[in-house]
Motif scaffolding. Structure first.
Motif, short mmCIF file in Angstrom:
data_model
loop_
_atom_site.label_atom_id
_atom_site.label_comp_id
_atom_site.label_asym_id
_atom_site.label_seq_id
_atom_site.Cartn_x
_atom_site.Cartn_y
_atom_site.Cartn_z
N LEU A 37 -9.84 -28.05 3.52
CA LEU A 37 -9.06 -26.98 3.10
C LEU A 37 -9.26 -26.46 1.74
N ASN A 38 -10.01 -27.10 1.05
CA ASN A 38 -10.48 -26.49 -0.42
C ASN A 38 -11.54 -25.48 -0.03
N ALA A 39 -12.29 -25.67 0.99
CA ALA A 39 -13.39 -24.48 1.29
C ALA A 39 -12.67 -23.47 2.00
N LEU A 40 -11.62 -23.48 2.71
CA LEU A 40 -10.78 -22.35 3.21
C LEU A 40 -10.26 -21.59 1.88
N ARG A 41 -9.74 -22.26 1.07
CA ARG A 41 -9.06 -21.80 -0.21
C ARG A 41 -10.02 -20.95 -0.87
N ALA A 42 -11.09 -21.42 -1.15
CA ALA A 42 -12.20 -20.90 -1.76
C ALA A 42 -12.48 -19.54 -1.11
N LYS A 43 -12.76 -19.56 0.18
CA LYS A 43 -13.18 -18.55 1.01
C LYS A 43 -12.15 -17.42 0.74
N ALA A 44 -10.99 -17.66 1.08
CA ALA A 44 -9.51 -16.76 0.79
C ALA A 44 -9.57 -16.35 -0.69
N ALA A 45 -9.88 -16.91 -1.62
CA ALA A 45 -9.94 -16.59 -3.05
C ALA A 45 -11.11 -15.56 -3.30
N ALA A 46 -12.17 -15.72 -2.71
CA ALA A 46 -13.34 -14.88 -2.78
C ALA A 46 -12.97 -13.61 -2.07
N ASN A 47 -12.06 -13.44 -1.05
CA ASN A 47 -11.81 -12.31 -0.38
C ASN A 47 -10.61 -11.50 -0.75
N SER A 48 -9.97 -12.15 -1.93
CA SER A 48 -8.74 -11.49 -2.36
C SER A 48 -8.98 -11.10 -3.74
N SER A 49 -7.87 -10.35 -4.30
CA SER A 49 -7.97 -9.85 -5.75
C SER A 49 -7.14 -10.55 -6.52
N GLY A 50 -7.38 -11.91 -6.50
CA GLY A 50 -6.72 -12.61 -7.49
C GLY A 50 -5.47 -13.52 -6.77
N THR A 51 -5.14 -13.16 -5.70
CA THR A 51 -3.82 -13.44 -5.10
C THR A 51 -4.04 -14.99 -4.69
N LYS A 52 -2.93 -16.13 -4.80
CA LYS A 52 -3.04 -17.28 -4.56
C LYS A 52 -2.43 -17.39 -3.28
N TYR A 53 -2.94 -18.25 -2.28
CA TYR A 53 -2.23 -18.53 -1.08
C TYR A 53 -1.78 -19.94 -1.05
N SER A 54 -0.66 -20.08 -0.30
CA SER A 54 -0.13 -21.41 -0.07
C SER A 54 -1.25 -22.12 0.94
N SER A 55 -1.26 -23.44 1.25
CA SER A 55 -1.94 -24.10 2.14
C SER A 55 -1.44 -23.67 3.65
N TYR A 56 -0.13 -23.54 3.97
CA TYR A 56 0.26 -23.11 4.98
C TYR A 56 -0.35 -21.71 5.45
N ASN A 57 -0.29 -20.93 4.31
CA ASN A 57 -0.85 -19.29 4.59
C ASN A 57 -2.27 -19.56 4.87
N ILE A 58 -3.10 -20.38 4.22
CA ILE A 58 -4.53 -20.31 4.65
C ILE A 58 -4.78 -20.97 5.81
N LEU A 59 -3.91 -21.92 6.22
CA LEU A 59 -4.28 -22.37 7.60
C LEU A 59 -3.55 -21.85 8.56
N ALA A 60 -2.47 -21.04 8.71
CA ALA A 60 -2.23 -20.00 9.42
C ALA A 60 -3.04 -19.03 9.85
N ALA A 61 -3.71 -18.25 8.66
CA ALA A 61 -4.63 -17.28 8.94
C ALA A 61 -5.85 -17.92 9.50
N HIS A 62 -6.44 -18.87 9.16
CA HIS A 62 -7.57 -19.60 9.80
C HIS A 62 -7.31 -19.73 11.27
N ILE A 63 -6.24 -20.36 11.71
CA ILE A 63 -5.97 -20.61 12.97
C ILE A 63 -5.82 -19.44 13.82
N TRP A 64 -5.34 -18.32 13.27
CA TRP A 64 -4.96 -16.89 13.78
C TRP A 64 -6.48 -16.30 13.93
N ARG A 65 -7.27 -16.30 12.85
CA ARG A 65 -8.76 -16.04 13.13
C ARG A 65 -9.52 -16.41 14.26
#
Length: 74
Positions: A37-65
């Protein structure tokens, strides 16, 4: 007496689809570790402009992708 047809008073359509309309589905359960989960969070943070995402949003985006990749491979 009503002067025109009122659709809202029609009976609801049946919720059960005909057997021929059903498509096969797959149900899967998977467990993610905190490190994953932390690896996914780091990947999301690297691709965003400072936006913080919840664990749910990170997992939903990963599953969707992942699911769209599978659909496109078929």
């Amino acid at each position: 007496m009503p002067k025109f047809h009122h659709l809202e008073y029609e009976p609801s359509p049946p919720l059960k689809a005909a057997e021929s309309d059903l498509k096969p589905s797959t149900v899967s359960t998977f467990n993610l570790t905190v490190d994953q989960l932390n690896a996914l969070r780091a990947k999301a943070a690297a691709n965003s402009s400072g936006t913080k995402y919840s664990s749910y949003n990170i997992l939903a985006a990963h599953i969707w992708r992942c699911s769209t990749v599978v659909i496109n491979e078929k």
